[in-house]
Design a protein around this motif. Structure first.
Motif, PDB file in Angstrom:
ATOM      1  N   UNK A  27       0.860  -1.318  -0.247  1.00 42.73           N
ATOM      2  CA  UNK A  27       0.368   0.422   0.085  1.00 42.73           C
ATOM      3  C   UNK A  27       1.033   1.407   0.097  1.00 42.73           C
ATOM      4  N   UNK A  28       1.827   1.371   0.747  1.00 39.93           N
ATOM      5  CA  UNK A  28       2.511   2.628   0.619  1.00 39.93           C
ATOM      6  C   UNK A  28       3.409   2.743  -0.404  1.00 39.93           C
ATOM      7  N   UNK A  29       3.918   1.225  -1.490  1.00 43.18           N
ATOM      8  CA  UNK A  29       4.910   1.745  -2.203  1.00 43.18           C
ATOM      9  C   UNK A  29       3.470   2.381  -3.632  1.00 43.18           C
ATOM     10  N   UNK A  30       2.566   1.671  -3.501  1.00 48.78           N
ATOM     11  CA  UNK A  30       0.988   2.088  -4.170  1.00 48.78           C
ATOM     12  C   UNK A  30       1.279   3.756  -4.016  1.00 48.78           C
ATOM     13  N   UNK A  31       0.960   4.227  -2.614  1.00 50.78           N
ATOM     14  CA  UNK A  31       1.084   6.103  -2.418  1.00 50.78           C
ATOM     15  C   UNK A  31       1.959   6.634  -3.511  1.00 50.78           C
ATOM     16  N   UNK A  32       3.250   5.855  -3.152  1.00 53.41           N
ATOM     17  CA  UNK A  32       4.644   6.462  -3.831  1.00 53.41           C
ATOM     18  C   UNK A  32       3.936   6.862  -4.725  1.00 53.41           C
ATOM     19  N   UNK A  33       3.366   6.357  -5.275  1.00 41.32           N
ATOM     20  CA  UNK A  33       3.146   6.034  -7.136  1.00 41.32           C
ATOM     21  C   UNK A  33       1.750   6.926  -7.653  1.00 41.32           C
ATOM     22  N   UNK A  34       1.467   6.726  -6.534  1.00 46.64           N
ATOM     23  CA  UNK A  34      -0.083   8.219  -6.615  1.00 46.64           C
ATOM     24  C   UNK A  34       0.284   9.449  -6.259  1.00 46.64           C
ATOM     25  N   UNK A  72      -5.183  -0.886  -6.177  1.00 51.44           N
ATOM     26  CA  UNK A  72      -6.294  -1.739  -7.013  1.00 51.44           C
ATOM     27  C   UNK A  72      -5.733  -3.174  -7.247  1.00 51.44           C
ATOM     28  N   UNK A  73      -4.095  -2.578  -8.502  1.00 49.37           N
ATOM     29  CA  UNK A  73      -3.583  -3.958  -9.029  1.00 49.37           C
ATOM     30  C   UNK A  73      -2.472  -3.694  -8.155  1.00 49.37           C
ATOM     31  N   UNK A  74      -1.649  -3.124  -7.342  1.00 50.18           N
ATOM     32  CA  UNK A  74      -0.789  -3.409  -6.352  1.00 50.18           C
ATOM     33  C   UNK A  74      -0.991  -4.490  -5.247  1.00 50.18           C
ATOM     34  N   UNK A  75      -2.312  -4.019  -4.727  1.00 53.45           N
ATOM     35  CA  UNK A  75      -3.342  -4.489  -3.780  1.00 53.45           C
ATOM     36  C   UNK A  75      -3.197  -6.388  -4.411  1.00 53.45           C
ATOM     37  N   UNK A  76      -3.983  -6.622  -5.354  1.00 52.09           N
ATOM     38  CA  UNK A  76      -4.966  -7.633  -5.765  1.00 52.09           C
ATOM     39  C   UNK A  76      -3.541  -8.502  -6.375  1.00 52.09           C
ATOM     40  N   UNK A  77      -2.229  -8.273  -5.845  1.00 55.77           N
ATOM     41  CA  UNK A  77      -1.340  -8.626  -6.867  1.00 55.77           C
ATOM     42  C   UNK A  77      -0.028  -8.952  -5.032  1.00 55.77           C
ATOM     43  N   UNK A  78      -0.915  -8.794  -4.049  1.00 55.13           N
ATOM     44  CA  UNK A  78      -0.138  -9.010  -2.743  1.00 55.13           C
ATOM     45  C   UNK A  78      -0.117 -10.401  -2.892  1.00 55.13           C
ATOM     46  N   UNK A  79       0.860 -11.381  -2.568  1.00 54.16           N
ATOM     47  CA  UNK A  79      -0.013 -12.268  -2.034  1.00 54.16           C
ATOM     48  C   UNK A  79      -0.654 -12.708  -0.281  1.00 54.16           C
ATOM     49  N   UNK A  80      -0.461 -11.771   0.406  1.00 54.07           N
ATOM     50  CA  UNK A  80      -1.251 -11.589   1.826  1.00 54.07           C
ATOM     51  C   UNK A  80      -2.571 -10.810   1.347  1.00 54.07           C
ATOM     52  N   UNK A  81      -2.452 -10.389   0.556  1.00 57.69           N
ATOM     53  CA  UNK A  81      -4.377  -9.645   0.164  1.00 57.69           C
ATOM     54  C   UNK A  81      -5.800 -11.098  -0.121  1.00 57.69           C
ATOM     55  N   UNK A  82      -6.355 -10.946   0.730  1.00 52.79           N
ATOM     56  CA  UNK A  82      -7.120 -11.863  -0.052  1.00 52.79           C
ATOM     57  C   UNK A  82      -8.660 -10.604  -0.729  1.00 52.79           C
ATOM     58  N   UNK A  83      -8.654  -9.134  -0.658  1.00 56.72           N
ATOM     59  CA  UNK A  83      -9.628  -8.865  -1.441  1.00 56.72           C
ATOM     60  C   UNK A  83      -9.539  -7.484  -1.207  1.00 56.72           C
ATOM     61  N   UNK A  84     -10.020  -6.682  -1.752  1.00 55.95           N
ATOM     62  CA  UNK A  84     -10.477  -4.684  -1.618  1.00 55.95           C
ATOM     63  C   UNK A  84     -11.633  -4.697  -1.765  1.00 55.95           C
ATOM     64  N   UNK A  85     -11.655  -3.620  -1.096  1.00 56.68           N
ATOM     65  CA  UNK A  85     -12.905  -2.910  -1.910  1.00 56.68           C
ATOM     66  C   UNK A  85     -12.642  -1.043  -2.299  1.00 56.68           C
ATOM     67  N   UNK A  86     -13.105  -0.600  -2.752  1.00 57.45           N
ATOM     68  CA  UNK A  86     -12.511   1.339  -2.949  1.00 57.45           C
ATOM     69  C   UNK A  86     -14.102   1.406  -3.405  1.00 57.45           C
ATOM     70  N   UNK A  87     -13.793   3.178  -2.435  1.00 59.36           N
ATOM     71  CA  UNK A  87     -14.517   4.125  -2.496  1.00 59.36           C
ATOM     72  C   UNK A  87     -15.653   4.030  -3.971  1.00 59.36           C
ATOM     73  N   UNK A  88     -14.683   3.932  -4.593  1.00 62.89           N
ATOM     74  CA  UNK A  88     -15.058   4.508  -6.484  1.00 62.89           C
ATOM     75  C   UNK A  88     -15.528   3.064  -6.928  1.00 62.89           C
ATOM     76  N   UNK A  89     -15.625   1.668  -6.260  1.00 63.40           N
ATOM     77  CA  UNK A  89     -16.001   0.537  -7.078  1.00 63.40           C
ATOM     78  C   UNK A  89     -17.118   0.621  -5.654  1.00 63.40           C
TER      79      UNK A  89
END
Length: 322
Positions: A27-34, A72-89
């Motif tokens: 998540x922190x690495x994705x924030x750097x990209x954002x 979304x793409x970063x977290x769904x590719x993380x082996x430890x993550x079972x699922x995500x939910x976004x305010x935008x979806x």
């Protein structure tokens, strides 16, 4: 120059499950990209409306969509993550990771109205344990007390990331080499304050108790509070809460009578719960109406809204008593 602890070393020092470390690192690495896309602004064609609306029937900005895709793409590719939910979806997105242990909910870019004027915006993230490796929407509907971590990143003059895993709050600043370096080791919110944040243009719509509280603040030293207050309003929850964590204050986004059937404006799962976790871990308080703690609310739907009051503990108590 004094050597600083980076995010990786800090997480290692907390004796966390490896899956949680992986989730937070991702998540922190994705924030750097954002942050990089936000900094590019018009130069990378990231400003303006996307031409679509989200599940909240709100106009999406291009940066909303870009940030949502990156997380979304970063977290769904993380082996430890079972699922995500976004305010935008409109619904949850399970991952293909058979061993995923965590659910991640996020507001990918809080403060959309600030994007095109180069004012602070940010990302808010909440992490829960996954009841099963293939989660349903119902698995995400856990109260805020079940959070195992929460963080936000604020993109302003400096980019900062503020994190809790239930062991206090630490703040990190983004270095030129892309690392998050600790600059605030033990964030604490002062119990008392002379600063409040609220959108005063909605005053006529508030409940009487909120009007009484704000009126007492506006009367200053000659009023019932006996002290002068400053008012601040950035129009991005992540920026207003960041100010409170750095120097104290209270943030109010109360129910109002324009839409009486809606309990509030802010989203419980993406904004209210993670910010309340951070505020409470820093010694502050958080409530919906002065009576119920936000993290004690039992969620009934993914995009549930709540009124929000949070910040310096003694001031939140004053609001509750108004």
């Amino acid at each position: 120059m004094t050597a600083r602890t980076d995010l990786a070393a800090h997480l290692a020092s907390l004796d966390l499950p490896q899956g949680l470390v992986e989730t937070l690192t991702t998540a922190a690495a994705a924030c750097v990209q954002i942050r990089q896309v936000v900094a590019g602004g018009a130069l990378v064609g990231a400003l303006g409306a996307s031409g679509a609306v989200n599940v909240q029937d709100e106009e999406q900005k291009k940066l909303d969509v870009i940030a949502d895709d990156l997380l979304t793409e970063a977290l769904l590719a993380c082996p430890a993550v079972a699922g995500v939910a976004s305010e935008e979806k409109d619904t949850v997105q399970p991952s293909a990771n058979a061993a995923g242990e965590y659910l991640v909910l996020f507001d990918p870019l809080d403060g959309s109205s600030n994007i095109d004027i180069n004012a602070p915006v940010g990302t808010i993230v909440s992490v829960l344990k996954a009841p099963s490796p293939q989660p349903s929407e119902a698995d995400f509907l856990q109260s805020g007390r079940h959070q195992v971590a929460a963080l936000y990143a604020v993109y302003a003059g400096q980019a900062m990331l503020v994190l809790t895993t239930g062991k206090g709050v630490a703040g990190f600043t983004l270095a030129p080499d892309g690392r998050w370096l600790m600059t605030h080791e033990d964030v604490r919110i002062p119990a008392d304050t002379k600063e409040f944040a609220i959108n005063m243009s909605n005053q006529r719509h508030w409940a009487e108790s909120v009007q009484r509280y704000v009126d007492g603040c506006l009367q200053g030293a000659d009023g019932p509070r006996g002290k002068n207050f400053n008012m601040r309003w950035v129009a991005a929850m992540v920026a207003d809460v960041h100010r409170i964590l750095m120097r104290g204050g209270v943030f109010l986004y109360p129910w109002d009578k324009r839409e009486p059937n809606k309990p509030g404006k802010l989203r419980l799962m993406y904004e209210g719960n993670p910010m309340s976790f951070l505020v409470e871990q820093a010694g502050g308080k958080s409530t919906t109406d002065g009576k119920q703690a936000i993290m004690d609310v039992t969620p009934t739907e993914l995009h549930q809204r709540v009124p929000v009051v949070l910040g310096s503990a003694n001031e939140v108590d004053q609001i509750a008593a108004a």
